[in-house]
Design an enzyme around this catalytic site. Sequence first.
Site, short mmCIF file in Angstrom:
data_model
loop_
_atom_site.label_atom_id
_atom_site.label_comp_id
_atom_site.label_asym_id
_atom_site.label_seq_id
_atom_site.Cartn_x
_atom_site.Cartn_y
_atom_site.Cartn_z
N LYS A 9 13.55 15.13 -11.36
CA LYS A 9 14.57 14.13 -11.00
C LYS A 9 15.63 14.09 -12.10
O LYS A 9 15.37 14.44 -13.25
CB LYS A 9 13.96 12.74 -10.80
CG LYS A 9 13.31 12.09 -12.03
CD LYS A 9 14.28 11.35 -12.94
CE LYS A 9 13.56 10.87 -14.20
NZ LYS A 9 14.48 10.47 -15.29
N ASP A 135 7.82 6.31 -13.55
CA ASP A 135 8.59 7.16 -12.63
C ASP A 135 7.75 7.72 -11.49
O ASP A 135 8.30 8.40 -10.60
CB ASP A 135 9.21 8.34 -13.39
CG ASP A 135 10.39 7.93 -14.27
OD1 ASP A 135 11.02 6.90 -13.97
OD2 ASP A 135 10.68 8.64 -15.25
#
Length: 288
Positions: A9, A135
Amino acid sequence: MLYVKAPAKINLTLDVLFKRPDNYHEVEMIMTTVDLADRIGLEPRADGLIKIISTDRFVPDDERNFAYQAAQLLKDTYGIEEGVSITIDKEIPIAAGLAGGSSDAAATLRGLNELWKLNLTLDELAEYGSKIGSDVSFCVYGGTARATGRGEKIEKLPAPPNCWVVLAKPKIGVSTADVYGGLQLDNIKHPNTEQMVQAIRNGDYELLCASLGNVLETVTFKLHPEVITIKEQMQRFGADAVLMSGSGPTVFGLVDSEIRATRIYNGLRGFCEEVYTVRLLGERNPLA
């Protein structure tokens, strides 16, 4: 062997709002996945053990590993007797601000959901992910999202305008704890998160480029000046917008043409060994 993709990401925005009573920071981030991914292989074991095998010797092979923790959590929660060998074919750099370890854990959750026939939804898997790391919930879903709380509260967003992404990671590791520890909350310039959401919803590439922001940049730049050097080089080589991802040290540049992306990639290879040219993925992961 069941294989699951674990994409990296990048943070299009990263804002820190305040320090919470539990000592975590309240964050607001816009994150999106890119086409740089580890590959996770899952193979049942009759001995009940969890084994980590990685192509990168720096990946821990014990309970420090997020993928190990993901397997242990599901095993304990659902009383699974069989074990699993988890093969991590690393492509995402380690300690890079790209959520490699978190994405490995998320892919492990999604894969074991299928392998162990748990029939959990993505929402349920994301809830387990939040117990492992900040995350992991986002990485369970993938795609593009606004993340709040510690990063575990996820609001889905559409895919951003398609473009090329050049990633460059200097040969250093960054301690997330040190970066957050060095952040002075009364002296930061907050990114315009709402403007970024608007840019994504409207497919407005220019506004997206103008809305990038990460409050951790200034701290990491002080700790590791080589990161700002890479950012400056990427700007000099002509990226449309440049930002550090997460707590760093990876810097990414957005480019709307492949020819310019290749030129920036070639230019950066002189400064930095780990350089990648990838596309935005933007869309959510399938269940497994």
